[in-house]
Write a protein that holds these residues in place. Sequence first.
Motif, mmCIF file in Angstrom:
data_model
loop_
_atom_site.group_PDB
_atom_site.id
_atom_site.type_symbol
_atom_site.label_atom_id
_atom_site.label_comp_id
_atom_site.label_asym_id
_atom_site.label_seq_id
_atom_site.Cartn_x
_atom_site.Cartn_y
_atom_site.Cartn_z
ATOM 1 N N LEU A 1 -5.088 -0.021 -6.069
ATOM 2 C CA LEU A 1 -5.389 0.181 -7.484
ATOM 3 C C LEU A 1 -5.259 1.643 -7.899
ATOM 4 C CD1 LEU A 1 -8.216 -2.418 -8.166
ATOM 5 C CD2 LEU A 1 -5.740 -2.621 -8.437
ATOM 6 N N GLN A 2 -5.384 2.568 -6.976
ATOM 7 C CA GLN A 2 -5.105 3.970 -7.293
ATOM 8 C C GLN A 2 -3.624 4.150 -7.610
ATOM 9 O OE1 GLN A 2 -6.794 5.771 -3.755
ATOM 10 N NE2 GLN A 2 -8.667 6.325 -4.846
ATOM 11 N N LEU B 1 0.813 -1.196 0.000
ATOM 12 C CA LEU B 1 0.000 0.000 0.000
ATOM 13 C C LEU B 1 0.859 1.264 0.000
ATOM 14 C CD1 LEU B 1 -2.828 -1.079 2.448
ATOM 15 C CD2 LEU B 1 -2.781 -1.185 -0.036
ATOM 16 N N GLU B 2 2.099 1.101 -0.398
ATOM 17 C CA GLU B 2 3.010 2.232 -0.478
ATOM 18 C C GLU B 2 3.237 2.617 -1.930
ATOM 19 O OE1 GLU B 2 6.569 1.258 1.622
ATOM 20 O OE2 GLU B 2 5.476 0.687 3.432
ATOM 21 N N THR B 3 3.851 3.758 -2.120
ATOM 22 C CA THR B 3 4.214 4.211 -3.458
ATOM 23 C C THR B 3 5.147 3.182 -4.093
ATOM 24 O OG1 THR B 3 4.039 6.494 -2.719
ATOM 25 C CG2 THR B 3 5.272 6.107 -4.741
ATOM 26 N N PHE B 4 4.946 2.899 -5.371
ATOM 27 C CA PHE B 4 5.796 1.940 -6.070
ATOM 28 C C PHE B 4 7.163 2.565 -6.359
ATOM 29 C CE2 PHE B 4 1.853 -0.195 -8.139
ATOM 30 C CZ PHE B 4 1.631 -0.926 -6.993
ATOM 31 N N HIS B 5 8.209 1.737 -6.157
ATOM 32 C CA HIS B 5 9.585 2.159 -6.383
ATOM 33 C C HIS B 5 10.282 1.169 -7.307
ATOM 34 C CE1 HIS B 5 8.561 4.247 -2.658
ATOM 35 N NE2 HIS B 5 9.459 5.138 -3.032
ATOM 36 N N ASP B 6 11.334 1.631 -7.961
ATOM 37 C CA ASP B 6 12.118 0.734 -8.812
ATOM 38 C C ASP B 6 13.160 0.000 -7.963
ATOM 39 O OD1 ASP B 6 14.327 2.444 -8.407
ATOM 40 O OD2 ASP B 6 14.192 3.344 -10.400
ATOM 41 N N ALA B 7 14.001 -0.773 -8.605
ATOM 42 C CA ALA B 7 14.995 -1.585 -7.908
ATOM 43 C C ALA B 7 16.025 -0.747 -7.150
ATOM 44 C CB ALA B 7 15.702 -2.502 -8.899
ATOM 45 N N HIS B 8 16.131 0.530 -7.490
ATOM 46 C CA HIS B 8 17.097 1.418 -6.841
ATOM 47 C C HIS B 8 16.443 2.295 -5.771
ATOM 48 C CE1 HIS B 8 19.982 0.162 -9.853
ATOM 49 N NE2 HIS B 8 19.079 0.440 -10.775
#
Length: 99
Positions: free
Chosen positions: A39-40, A1-8
Amino acid sequence: LETFHDAHGRRLEDESVDLVNSSGAIGHHFKKDMTLLMLQEVARVLKPQGLALVDSGPMGTKPHQVREIADAMGWTEVRASRSRWVDPLLQIVFRKSRH
């Protein structure tokens, strides 16, 4: 439920991914309000016409609830299926609108 981040560890940019797959969390653990938040965030990172594969199930968010949320977002259902006939989870594929 957190902001999506990349591998870095960097926050994913808006409309930067073609496909998001949620498998096991929503159908087993998330209630409808949590699924809406998830989903948001999916909608934020997903490119127009991108696909969201969303699980649903009897222990978490039910299929009709996932469909209600996706419909309110203007997403189109592409397909729904189970990995096998005894699988309690239904995987629903949605396409994000063009805007």
